[in-house]
Motif scaffolding. Structure first.
Motif, short mmCIF file in Angstrom:
data_model
loop_
_atom_site.label_atom_id
_atom_site.label_comp_id
_atom_site.label_asym_id
_atom_site.label_seq_id
_atom_site.Cartn_x
_atom_site.Cartn_y
_atom_site.Cartn_z
N THR A 24 0.82 -1.20 0.00
CA THR A 24 0.00 0.00 0.00
C THR A 24 0.86 1.25 0.00
O THR A 24 2.05 1.22 0.28
N GLY A 25 0.18 2.37 -0.32
CA GLY A 25 0.83 3.67 -0.32
C GLY A 25 -0.07 4.67 0.36
O GLY A 25 -0.78 4.33 1.30
N ARG A 69 -4.15 2.77 0.25
CA ARG A 69 -4.59 2.15 -0.99
C ARG A 69 -3.51 1.27 -1.60
O ARG A 69 -2.31 1.46 -1.35
N VAL A 70 -3.93 0.31 -2.43
CA VAL A 70 -3.00 -0.59 -3.08
C VAL A 70 -2.23 0.16 -4.16
O VAL A 70 -2.82 0.85 -4.99
N THR A 71 -0.94 0.01 -4.15
CA THR A 71 -0.11 0.62 -5.19
C THR A 71 -0.05 -0.35 -6.36
O THR A 71 0.48 -1.46 -6.23
N VAL A 72 -0.62 0.06 -7.50
CA VAL A 72 -0.74 -0.85 -8.65
C VAL A 72 0.26 -0.47 -9.74
O VAL A 72 0.85 0.61 -9.74
N THR A 73 0.42 -1.40 -10.68
CA THR A 73 1.23 -1.14 -11.86
C THR A 73 0.42 -0.28 -12.83
O THR A 73 -0.80 -0.10 -12.67
N VAL A 125 -1.66 -5.78 -9.15
CA VAL A 125 -0.90 -5.65 -7.91
C VAL A 125 0.44 -6.34 -8.10
O VAL A 125 0.47 -7.53 -8.44
N ALA A 142 -7.22 1.82 -5.09
CA ALA A 142 -5.92 1.79 -5.76
C ALA A 142 -5.26 3.17 -5.82
O ALA A 142 -5.94 4.19 -5.96
N ASN A 143 -3.96 3.16 -5.71
CA ASN A 143 -3.14 4.31 -6.10
C ASN A 143 -2.65 4.03 -7.52
O ASN A 143 -1.81 3.15 -7.74
N PRO A 181 -0.67 5.09 -10.72
CA PRO A 181 0.40 6.03 -11.06
C PRO A 181 0.10 6.81 -12.33
O PRO A 181 -0.33 6.25 -13.34
N TRP A 185 -0.32 10.26 -8.30
CA TRP A 185 -1.44 9.33 -8.40
C TRP A 185 -2.68 10.05 -8.93
O TRP A 185 -2.85 11.24 -8.71
#
Length: 435
Positions: free
Chosen positions: A287-288, A292-296, A301, A314-315, A317, A325
């Protein structure tokens, strides 16, 4: 019978099950968009799990809070909306997901645990669990502040207004506060001022409404012109704006700021931001900011094949965005859900996923029923009169993908909100809090 496909990256032939089981956790904008996009895709079966099996149209919640719209107008049955039934490849389950784990014995896929103990296997899981209010350790906020992020919170505010503004309490002093000067807080403050001033002018002499923002400006993320216009408009309607101080405590009849100042408040609305749903932390995912989940860029994930995170969970990018984000907006949620569905269908065909590309529709803030601030790219617009709400609805119409519901809802919202005379929150018929 199992089929075969060629792995698009490794060039190897892999075994593919006859049906890919997709479990979508959450029935908000992201989850619904993903389910609709996957519906009818050959070889894919979808199970969407939501604790109420209902979708809330969150952009209109503050109008529920001021009794301009009934809660039933912003709540949609997911089975009806998605055309789901027990015999189709798309099903909706009413349950709360309490755990998400990798499949046992290093097998591909995941196990989704429901609150009744049932285990749902999923070859692919889409985490669209949404968010909850972020009280950031503010003492008493979870007990005495009413969140502006759910129908429950909006109905609680509405009912509290009715209690305080009923016929037997007319003329008595009433203090309100809204915590959070982003778009949600600004729109809520504008709607409250509009309702309490009966749509004709500033607040009465016995009513105060304070909008508090811990930063130095309202509407962070908007242009300077929008920020200044919003502040000036709210002040004209009698709203007191306090920036640069953090709320440290919420009590039933007051707030305490980091400066030690006490702000009287009989009713406090909370628009101080959101954090990820508890499931995200419970699953042990990376997470970030905001939990929230930091995704590609492909919305997966890292380290979890076949696991996607979208929307407020989700975060995502994005170069150039604040903090790197994308913001937690309904449009971001819907588009990310659609993109994840495309990626899942592509993976089924043995094709690689593509980086998510967000189509920015601009940002809006409806200050009252006749004043809208809109930013489309670098251009600032201020719209007045009935066209303001019509423009606001038109931009949000894409969030209601069902054309029949979209048209009926648009007509009803328009008639309820700006075609009827302004009314006080206390005069609307009673309506129960959703259970």
């Amino acid at each position: 019978m199992a089929g075969k496909r060629r792995d698009a990256q490794a060039g190897e032939v892999a075994v593919v099950a006859d049906t890919t089981q997709v479990v979508i956790v959450g029935g908000g904008f992201a989850g619904v968009a993903c389910a609709r996009r996957l519906a009818g895709t050959p070889g894919i079966a979808v199970t969407l799990v939501d604790q109420r099996a209902e979708q809330e149209f969150t952009p209109l919640l503050y109008q529920v809070a001021t009794a301009e719209l009934p809660a039933t107008d912003v709540r949609f049955d997911l089975r009806q909306r998605l055309g789901a039934d027990a015999g189709s490849q798309l099903q909706v389950r009413t349950a709360t997901v309490v755990a998400l784990t990798a499949a046992p014995d290093a097998a591909p896929g995941y196990t989704v645990t429901l609150d009744d103990g049932e285990l749902l296997p999923g070859d692919v899981v889409v985490l669209a669990a949404g968010s909850r209010p972020a009280y950031v350790d503010v003492a008493g906020a979870d007990r005495f502040a009413y969140p502006l992020y759910s129908i429950d919170g909006a109905v609680q505010i509405r009912d509290r207004l009715r209690q305080r503004l009923g016929p037997n309490r007319r003329g008595r002093g009433f203090q309100l506060a809204v915590v959070g000067g982003g778009a949600t807080g600004v729109e809520a403050a504008g709607a409250l001022a509009d309702a309490l001033g009966n749509g004709t002018g500033p607040l009465g002499s016995t009513t105060t409404l304070t909008l508090l923002e811990q930063g130095q400006i309202l509407l962070p993320g908007f242009h300077d012109q929008s920020q200044q216009a919003a502040a000036a408009h709210l002040r004209e309607r009698g709203v007191e704006i306090r920036c640069g101080a953090t709320v440290t405590e919420v009590a039933p009849d007051h707030l305490i700021l980091s400066t030690g100042e006490v702000i009287p408040s009989d009713l406090t609305g909370w628009a101080g931001g959101v954090t990820a749903a508890p499931l995200v932390a419970a699953a042990g995912l990376p997470t970030g900011p905001g939990g929230r989940v930091t995704v590609t860029p492909e919305l997966t994930v890292p380290g979890y094949p076949g696991l996607y995170a979208v929307g407020d969970a989700a975060n995502i990018p994005t170069p150039g965005a604040a903090g790197g984000w994308l913001p937690q907006l309904a449009s971001v949620a819907a588009q990310s859900g659609q993109w994840a569905a495309r990626a899942i269908a592509a993976a089924r065909r043995g094709e690689p996923g593509q980086p998510f590309r967000y189509q920015d529709r601009g940002v809006l803030a409806l200050l009252d029923r006749q004043t809208l601030i809109a930013e489309l790219g670098e251009r600032y617009h201020e719209v007045h009169g009935r066209l303001a709400f019509a423009s606001w609805l038109a931009v949000h119409a894409e969030l209601v993908p069902d054309a029949e519901t979209q048209l009926a809802g648009w007509r009803h919202w328009a008639a309820e909100f700006y075609l009827h005379p302004a009314r006080q929150p206390a005069t609307a018929p009673a309506e129960p809090v959703p259970s």
